[in-house]
Design a protein around this motif. Sequence first.
Motif, PDB file in Angstrom:
ATOM      1  N   MET A  96       0.825  -1.179   0.000  1.00 37.84           N
ATOM      2  CA  MET A  96       0.000   0.000   0.000  1.00 37.84           C
ATOM      3  C   MET A  96       0.876   1.252   0.000  1.00 37.84           C
ATOM      4  O   MET A  96       0.621   2.170  -0.751  1.00 37.84           O
ATOM      5  N   ILE A  97       1.875   1.285   0.873  1.00 37.14           N
ATOM      6  CA  ILE A  97       2.778   2.433   0.920  1.00 37.14           C
ATOM      7  C   ILE A  97       3.594   2.502  -0.362  1.00 37.14           C
ATOM      8  O   ILE A  97       3.837   3.594  -0.890  1.00 37.14           O
ATOM      9  N   ALA A  98       4.000   1.359  -0.868  1.00 33.60           N
ATOM     10  CA  ALA A  98       4.794   1.332  -2.100  1.00 33.60           C
ATOM     11  C   ALA A  98       3.995   1.884  -3.265  1.00 33.60           C
ATOM     12  O   ALA A  98       4.563   2.508  -4.174  1.00 33.60           O
ATOM     13  N   ALA A  99       2.690   1.708  -3.262  1.00 35.18           N
ATOM     14  CA  ALA A  99       1.861   2.216  -4.351  1.00 35.18           C
ATOM     15  C   ALA A  99       1.710   3.736  -4.265  1.00 35.18           C
ATOM     16  O   ALA A  99       1.521   4.403  -5.285  1.00 35.18           O
ATOM     17  N   ALA A 100       1.789   4.305  -3.075  1.00 43.37           N
ATOM     18  CA  ALA A 100       1.608   5.749  -2.895  1.00 43.37           C
ATOM     19  C   ALA A 100       2.893   6.533  -3.142  1.00 43.37           C
ATOM     20  O   ALA A 100       2.852   7.734  -3.392  1.00 43.37           O
ATOM     21  N   VAL A 101       4.058   5.859  -3.097  1.00 44.28           N
ATOM     22  CA  VAL A 101       5.343   6.537  -3.242  1.00 44.28           C
ATOM     23  C   VAL A 101       5.476   7.235  -4.597  1.00 44.28           C
ATOM     24  O   VAL A 101       5.918   8.391  -4.652  1.00 44.28           O
ATOM     25  N   PRO A 102       5.110   6.631  -5.730  1.00 42.91           N
ATOM     26  CA  PRO A 102       5.265   7.362  -7.000  1.00 42.91           C
ATOM     27  C   PRO A 102       4.423   8.647  -7.058  1.00 42.91           C
ATOM     28  O   PRO A 102       4.840   9.650  -7.651  1.00 42.91           O
ATOM     29  N   PHE A 103       3.252   8.630  -6.448  1.00 43.36           N
ATOM     30  CA  PHE A 103       2.424   9.838  -6.459  1.00 43.36           C
ATOM     31  C   PHE A 103       3.052  10.951  -5.611  1.00 43.36           C
ATOM     32  O   PHE A 103       3.001  12.122  -5.969  1.00 43.36           O
ATOM     33  N   LEU A 104       3.642  10.572  -4.477  1.00 36.38           N
ATOM     34  CA  LEU A 104       4.286  11.558  -3.612  1.00 36.38           C
ATOM     35  C   LEU A 104       5.513  12.167  -4.285  1.00 36.38           C
ATOM     36  O   LEU A 104       5.756  13.366  -4.196  1.00 36.38           O
ATOM     37  N   VAL A 105       6.303  11.328  -4.959  1.00 34.59           N
ATOM     38  CA  VAL A 105       7.490  11.827  -5.648  1.00 34.59           C
ATOM     39  C   VAL A 105       7.071  12.746  -6.788  1.00 34.59           C
ATOM     40  O   VAL A 105       7.669  13.805  -7.003  1.00 34.59           O
ATOM     41  N   GLY A 106       6.019  12.372  -7.508  1.00 29.98           N
ATOM     42  CA  GLY A 106       5.535  13.211  -8.605  1.00 29.98           C
ATOM     43  C   GLY A 106       5.003  14.538  -8.096  1.00 29.98           C
ATOM     44  O   GLY A 106       5.175  15.582  -8.738  1.00 29.98           O
ATOM     45  N   ALA A 107       4.372  14.548  -6.934  1.00 30.57           N
ATOM     46  CA  ALA A 107       3.833  15.776  -6.366  1.00 30.57           C
ATOM     47  C   ALA A 107       4.961  16.712  -5.926  1.00 30.57           C
ATOM     48  O   ALA A 107       4.830  17.929  -6.021  1.00 30.57           O
ATOM     49  N   GLU A 108       6.074  16.155  -5.459  1.00 29.84           N
ATOM     50  CA  GLU A 108       7.198  16.990  -5.047  1.00 29.84           C
ATOM     51  C   GLU A 108       7.897  17.617  -6.236  1.00 29.84           C
ATOM     52  O   GLU A 108       8.438  18.718  -6.134  1.00 29.84           O
ATOM     53  N   GLU A 109       7.910  16.943  -7.366  1.00 29.91           N
ATOM     54  CA  GLU A 109       8.609  17.450  -8.542  1.00 29.91           C
ATOM     55  C   GLU A 109       7.813  18.535  -9.260  1.00 29.91           C
ATOM     56  O   GLU A 109       8.395  19.396  -9.900  1.00 29.91           O
TER      57      GLU A 109
END
Length: 108
Positions: A1-14
């Motif tokens: 579940m956390i692994a699935a949310a990581v790409p969205f968080l990284v994309g939001a920071e960029e």
Amino acid sequence: MIAAAVPFLVGAEEEEFDPDLVTPGVVGFVATFLVMVVVVLLILDMVRRIRRVNYRAEVRQQLEVERLEAELAASDAGEADGPDATTATSEAEAAAASDDEDDTPPTR
């Protein structure tokens, strides 16, 4: 579940946001203005009510002083140095103290 949310968080920071697109707009201004108007009206009402309470307290105190002076004058006229003069004064002071404790709001 956390692994699935990581790409969205990284994309939001960029992503960098445009400050012109992130504004409250007219709706935010109107809402803020209405809140300000309500607060000002509440403050005016509070000041009016506090002033009214202060005036009532002043009038109550003045009436109490006049009543005590009248009782003192009546007791002095009746008996110059009798024990009832002291009793009347202490009863009047007790009545004044009980009036101060009874601070109920007026009914409309």
